[in-house]
Design an enzyme around this catalytic site. Structure first.
Site, PDB file in Angstrom:
ATOM      1  N   LYS A 141       0.830  -1.212   0.000  1.00 44.27           N
ATOM      2  CA  LYS A 141       0.000   0.000   0.000  1.00 44.27           C
ATOM      3  C   LYS A 141       0.860   1.256   0.000  1.00 44.27           C
ATOM      4  O   LYS A 141       0.461   2.275  -0.564  1.00 44.27           O
ATOM      5  CB  LYS A 141      -0.964  -0.001   1.182  1.00 44.27           C
ATOM      6  CG  LYS A 141      -2.116  -0.980   1.002  1.00 44.27           C
ATOM      7  CD  LYS A 141      -3.245  -0.703   1.981  1.00 44.27           C
ATOM      8  CE  LYS A 141      -4.373  -1.702   1.819  1.00 44.27           C
ATOM      9  NZ  LYS A 141      -5.347  -1.609   2.931  1.00 44.27           N
ATOM     10  N   LYS A 223      -6.746 -13.310  -8.213  1.00 46.80           N
ATOM     11  CA  LYS A 223      -7.971 -13.408  -7.433  1.00 46.80           C
ATOM     12  C   LYS A 223      -8.961 -12.307  -7.824  1.00 46.80           C
ATOM     13  O   LYS A 223      -8.535 -11.193  -8.141  1.00 46.80           O
ATOM     14  CB  LYS A 223      -7.590 -13.238  -5.949  1.00 46.80           C
ATOM     15  CG  LYS A 223      -8.536 -13.902  -4.989  1.00 46.80           C
ATOM     16  CD  LYS A 223      -8.061 -13.743  -3.565  1.00 46.80           C
ATOM     17  CE  LYS A 223      -8.648 -12.492  -2.957  1.00 46.80           C
ATOM     18  NZ  LYS A 223      -8.491 -12.336  -1.523  1.00 46.80           N
ATOM     19  N   LYS A 226     -11.800  -6.741  -4.753  1.00 45.14           N
ATOM     20  CA  LYS A 226     -12.524  -5.475  -4.653  1.00 45.14           C
ATOM     21  C   LYS A 226     -11.716  -4.351  -5.257  1.00 45.14           C
ATOM     22  O   LYS A 226     -12.244  -3.366  -5.721  1.00 45.14           O
ATOM     23  CB  LYS A 226     -12.720  -5.096  -3.164  1.00 45.14           C
ATOM     24  CG  LYS A 226     -13.702  -5.911  -2.416  1.00 45.14           C
ATOM     25  CD  LYS A 226     -14.271  -5.142  -1.222  1.00 45.14           C
ATOM     26  CE  LYS A 226     -13.325  -5.024  -0.038  1.00 45.14           C
ATOM     27  NZ  LYS A 226     -13.954  -4.382   1.118  1.00 45.14           N
TER      28      LYS A 226
END
Ligand code: TRP
Length: 359
Positions: A141, A223, A226
């Site tokens: 992040k 995967k 979101k």
């Protein structure tokens, strides 16, 4: 000195064992704790993995279940205030629309229970900068949001540890991406208990079944997430039927034309079969058998129809709930009251352990 510590530990164990039984001495239920950040809508991947598991757990009377909307965690990435508020209400409504029952589970918003940030502060003092800066998600992040590497981003796992430890949690259902965070929560709890005697219950991960892993429709080797920047790769639980069909129609397959379940060689087709099977409650191999002789286009439509049928009632319940802000706020208020009653006891115990004056 050693003996002293051991004795202290043993004594603490007795206390904590007493804590784990009810007033009449009956065994307490196992606590399952889960939280989700109100960032964007949950995806089909979340639904088939996490949500289905929660609904199963809801049937399990030997467990107490706590679900939180982790709004404080979502502040670590800069967002519009209006968006934070709307996403929080939306996630709360999604929880209820999935069929989580506010009477049988504790459902609340993290920031409504101040004990979370208070315990996080205490735990901060038993967590090292080095171990936080080595966390995979922090590194990812910080690279992605290089203009906003704030303290919250680094401290995120400590707040998550506080979330979990406040409720004497036994089990935390986690996806692989959160395993490292759960490990650090365990490390912090064990470290604290070693210094002060057994104060926290050490939680364990409840890993989902490997079979429920749903991949992106545009990149079946990654995967379904979101945060996938390509919106065509993911089905959101609240997508319209038209969007669901459109996304499945564009799903990546391969250049052959045989429908077979082989995740290694045919990741795209296998992902469609896995989704179809999960939506219908069957297994991918069976769906592959039933698709014999059909074309990829047929499989895509079958998957779209099965997913639409599964999500339609969720979307309808959601649409009614999201209009009723008063009701959602009431659910949140009642949930926070129940959560705080448990959390404040643990916070007090931790505060007393480190020597905070008890008022
Ligand atoms: N970090 C989790 C996620 O992004 C959300 C979360 C916050 C959480 N607190 C938690 C999950 C406590 C489990 C337990 O998915």
């Amino acid at each position: 000195m050693r003996v002293c510590v051991l004795m202290r530990l043993r004594r603490a164990k007795v206390c904590s064992a007493a804590r784990r039984t009810g007033e009449g001495g009956e065994e307490m239920k196992k606590v399952v704790y889960s939280a989700v950040q109100p960032t964007s809508q949950l995806t089909l991947g979340n639904y088939l993995g996490a949500v289905n598991n929660w609904l199963k757990l809801q049937q399990d009377e030997s467990k107490e279940r706590i679900f939180a909307v982790a709004d404080l965690h979502s502040l670590t990435i800069r967002r519009e205030a209006r968006e934070v508020r709307e996403n929080t209400l939306s996630l709360l409504a999604q929880f209820l629309a999935f069929g989580l029952d506010e009477k049988r589970n504790i459902i609340y918003v993290q920031s409504h229970v101040p004990a979370h940030t208070q315990l996080a502060w205490i735990l901060n003092c038993y967590t090292y900068v080095g171990e936080m800066s080595r966390m995979t998600q922090f590194k990812d992040k910080s690279a992605k949001h290089a203009d906003n590497v704030n303290m919250g981003l680094m401290d995120y796992p400590v707040l998550m540890a506080a979330d979990i430890l406040l409720y004497d949690t036994d089990l935390v259902p986690v996806g692989v991406d959160q395993v490292q965070h759960l490990e650090i929560a365990r490390d912090i709890a064990i470290r604290f208990n070693n210094i002060y005697g057994e104060t926290f219950k050490v939680p364990e991960a409840l890993l989902g079944r490997a079979g429920a892993k749903i991949m992106s429709l545009t990149d079946p080797t990654a995967k379904m997430s979101k945060s996938d920047p390509n919106p065509m790769g993911r089905i959101n639980v609240l997508d319209s039927e038209a969007d669901i069909v459109k996304k499945f129609k564009r799903a990546v397959t391969d250049s052959e034309s045989v429908i077979a379940y082989d995740p290694e060689k045919k990741p795209g087709v296998s992902n469609l079969l896995a989704i179809l099977a999960a939506a219908k409650g069957t297994i991918p191999e069976q769906e592959a058998g039933e698709c014999e002789g059909l074309m990829y286009g047929h499989l895509k439509l079958r998957a779209a129809e099965a997913v639409s049928a599964m999500l339609r009632p969720v979307r309808e319940r959601y649409e009614a709930l999201i209009k009723d802000e008063g009701y959602l706020l009431e659910v949140a208020r009642e949930g926070a009251e129940k959560a705080a009653a448990i959390a404040e006891k643990t916070l007090k115990r931790a505060g007393a352990a480190v020597g905070l004056l008890q008022g």
